[in-house]
Design an enzyme around this catalytic site. Sequence first.
Site, PDB file in Angstrom:
ATOM      1  N   ARG A 127       0.850  -1.206   0.000  1.00 53.65           N
ATOM      2  CA  ARG A 127       0.000   0.000   0.000  1.00 53.65           C
ATOM      3  C   ARG A 127       0.883   1.254   0.000  1.00 53.65           C
ATOM      4  NH1 ARG A 127      -4.552   0.971   4.335  1.00 53.65           N
ATOM      5  NH2 ARG A 127      -2.898   0.486   5.805  1.00 53.65           N
ATOM      6  N   ARG A 160       2.767   3.920   4.957  1.00 55.55           N
ATOM      7  CA  ARG A 160       2.324   4.420   6.267  1.00 55.55           C
ATOM      8  C   ARG A 160       3.206   3.872   7.379  1.00 55.55           C
ATOM      9  NH1 ARG A 160      -4.087   3.565   6.670  1.00 55.55           N
ATOM     10  NH2 ARG A 160      -3.491   2.568   8.615  1.00 55.55           N
TER      11      ARG A 160
HETATM   12  P1  AP5 Z   1      -7.371  -0.110   2.246  1.00 53.24           P
HETATM   13  O1  AP5 Z   1      -8.633   0.205   1.539  1.00 53.24           O
HETATM   14  O2  AP5 Z   1      -6.424   1.001   2.533  1.00 53.24           O
HETATM   15  O3  AP5 Z   1      -7.703  -0.959   3.584  1.00 53.24           O
HETATM   16  P2  AP5 Z   1      -8.335  -0.520   4.979  1.00 53.24           P
HETATM   17  O4  AP5 Z   1      -9.251  -1.613   5.390  1.00 53.24           O
HETATM   18  O5  AP5 Z   1      -8.858   0.861   4.921  1.00 53.24           O
HETATM   19  O6  AP5 Z   1      -7.005  -0.632   5.862  1.00 53.24           O
HETATM   20  P3  AP5 Z   1      -6.444   0.353   6.985  1.00 53.24           P
HETATM   21  O7  AP5 Z   1      -5.025  -0.074   7.225  1.00 53.24           O
HETATM   22  O8  AP5 Z   1      -6.693   1.769   6.667  1.00 53.24           O
HETATM   23  O9  AP5 Z   1      -7.282  -0.116   8.165  1.00 53.24           O
HETATM   24  P4  AP5 Z   1      -7.022   0.112   9.628  1.00 53.24           P
HETATM   25  O10 AP5 Z   1      -8.339  -0.256  10.156  1.00 53.24           O
HETATM   26  O11 AP5 Z   1      -5.906  -0.651  10.226  1.00 53.24           O
HETATM   27  O12 AP5 Z   1      -6.487   1.605   9.686  1.00 53.24           O
HETATM   28  P5  AP5 Z   1      -7.169   2.975  10.074  1.00 53.24           P
HETATM   29  O13 AP5 Z   1      -6.608   4.028   9.229  1.00 53.24           O
HETATM   30  O14 AP5 Z   1      -8.641   2.797  10.148  1.00 53.24           O
HETATM   31  O15 AP5 Z   1      -6.641  -1.275   1.426  1.00 53.24           O
HETATM   32  C1  AP5 Z   1      -5.378  -1.781   1.840  1.00 53.24           C
HETATM   33  C2  AP5 Z   1      -4.477  -2.007   0.605  1.00 53.24           C
HETATM   34  O16 AP5 Z   1      -5.016  -3.073  -0.159  1.00 53.24           O
HETATM   35  C3  AP5 Z   1      -4.403  -0.792  -0.350  1.00 53.24           C
HETATM   36  O17 AP5 Z   1      -3.117  -0.715  -0.899  1.00 53.24           O
HETATM   37  C4  AP5 Z   1      -5.458  -1.112  -1.424  1.00 53.24           C
HETATM   38  O18 AP5 Z   1      -5.129  -0.498  -2.676  1.00 53.24           O
HETATM   39  C5  AP5 Z   1      -5.385  -2.635  -1.480  1.00 53.24           C
HETATM   40  N1  AP5 Z   1      -6.662  -3.274  -1.770  1.00 53.24           N
HETATM   41  C6  AP5 Z   1      -7.908  -2.905  -1.305  1.00 53.24           C
HETATM   42  N2  AP5 Z   1      -8.856  -3.743  -1.770  1.00 53.24           N
HETATM   43  C7  AP5 Z   1      -8.212  -4.690  -2.519  1.00 53.24           C
HETATM   44  C8  AP5 Z   1      -8.646  -5.821  -3.265  1.00 53.24           C
HETATM   45  N3  AP5 Z   1      -9.936  -6.189  -3.338  1.00 53.24           N
HETATM   46  N4  AP5 Z   1      -7.710  -6.561  -3.912  1.00 53.24           N
HETATM   47  C9  AP5 Z   1      -6.363  -6.214  -3.867  1.00 53.24           C
HETATM   48  N5  AP5 Z   1      -5.911  -5.131  -3.171  1.00 53.24           N
HETATM   49  C10 AP5 Z   1      -6.811  -4.385  -2.500  1.00 53.24           C
HETATM   50  O19 AP5 Z   1      -6.636   3.156  11.544  1.00 53.24           O
HETATM   51  C11 AP5 Z   1      -5.264   3.369  11.811  1.00 53.24           C
HETATM   52  C12 AP5 Z   1      -5.045   3.452  13.306  1.00 53.24           C
HETATM   53  O20 AP5 Z   1      -5.786   4.578  13.839  1.00 53.24           O
HETATM   54  C13 AP5 Z   1      -5.531   2.257  14.130  1.00 53.24           C
HETATM   55  O21 AP5 Z   1      -4.573   1.233  14.176  1.00 53.24           O
HETATM   56  C14 AP5 Z   1      -5.785   2.916  15.473  1.00 53.24           C
HETATM   57  O22 AP5 Z   1      -4.602   3.109  16.186  1.00 53.24           O
HETATM   58  C15 AP5 Z   1      -6.339   4.285  15.106  1.00 53.24           C
HETATM   59  N6  AP5 Z   1      -7.812   4.317  15.022  1.00 53.24           N
HETATM   60  C16 AP5 Z   1      -8.576   4.596  13.917  1.00 53.24           C
HETATM   61  N7  AP5 Z   1      -9.884   4.523  14.206  1.00 53.24           N
HETATM   62  C17 AP5 Z   1      -9.966   4.203  15.521  1.00 53.24           C
HETATM   63  C18 AP5 Z   1     -11.050   3.958  16.409  1.00 53.24           C
HETATM   64  N8  AP5 Z   1     -12.324   4.029  15.998  1.00 53.24           N
HETATM   65  N9  AP5 Z   1     -10.773   3.636  17.686  1.00 53.24           N
HETATM   66  C19 AP5 Z   1      -9.502   3.547  18.124  1.00 53.24           C
HETATM   67  N10 AP5 Z   1      -8.426   3.740  17.345  1.00 53.24           N
HETATM   68  C20 AP5 Z   1      -8.652   4.076  16.053  1.00 53.24           C
HETATM   69 MG    MG Z   2      -8.250   2.685   5.792  1.00 53.71          MG
END
Ligand code: AP5
Ligand code: MG
Length: 214
Positions: A127, A160
């Site tokens: 990613r 990231r």
């Molecule tokens: P992508 O769409 O970026 O996946 P995602 O599910 O959004 O993954 P994230 O890493 O953003 O999820 P996360 O939940 O860990 O992180 P977040 O930012 O929410 O796809 C991933 C990759 O795969 C990309 O390169 C894409 O192109 C590719 N891809 C997608 N679909 C595909 C397919 N079908 N086939 C092939 N490739 C594909 O959170 C980050 C941090 O913030 C957390 O760890 C936590 O510390 C904090 N945080 C955020 N929200 C909260 C909350 N509500 N409570 C507490 N902490 C929080």
């Molecule tokens: Mg995401």
Amino acid sequence: MKIIMLGAPGAGKGTQAKKIAEKYQVPHISTGDIFRANIKNGTELGKKAKTFMDQGLLVPDELVVDLVVDRVAQDDCENGYVLDGFPRTIPQAESLDAALAKVGQKVDYAIDVDVPDENIVNRMSGRRACVGCGATYHIKYNPPKTEDVCDICGEKLILRDDDKPETVLKRLTVYHDQTQPLIDYYTKSGVLKQVDGTVDMEDVFQAIVKILGA
Ligand code: AP5
Ligand code: MG
């Protein structure tokens, strides 16, 4: 249309949430993106969140819940929204339900994008995220037109900080412990829908459109 995206880190929540927001003309609200913007701008919230995010841990509920409850009460959310990365714990889900119930509303769909752990680390290492507008690419599955440059705003693409393999494994453990119980929670409330997240991005989206209606 009030939609929640569920799924492991890297399952494709953000990828699909952006497409849903565009097709159904509702705001895309990503708590991860909100925290990353705060980190970039050096805010107090960003400083606090970073210490947890860099370790692959969840940011404490009290730093997240009010922020989202306030956000979904804004005018542009009147016709719905797609929440990406929230809720991630049972207390967050209960707080959201309670806030919505006060105004006679409820979650309509909780869409679980299902991807096994084996596929996740591979996806995350490929990613690339834009430092300018937050657009997401994958070096193999969704490459930018020019290597390491955002198609949309021309800014640089980076890996990231929390996408290093060891941090990804921690995030997966945290997901199974704290977030996966939401699948049961939303099954019980009758709004859970599951889609296979291992197929091509466009096919995942078509499965979601089938659920939401054209
Ligand atoms: P992508 O769409 O970026 O996946 P995602 O599910 O959004 O993954 P994230 O890493 O953003 O999820 P996360 O939940 O860990 O992180 P977040 O930012 O929410 O796809 C991933 C990759 O795969 C990309 O390169 C894409 O192109 C590719 N891809 C997608 N679909 C595909 C397919 N079908 N086939 C092939 N490739 C594909 O959170 C980050 C941090 O913030 C957390 O760890 C936590 O510390 C904090 N945080 C955020 N929200 C909260 C909350 N509500 N409570 C507490 N902490 C929080
Ligand atoms: Mg995401």
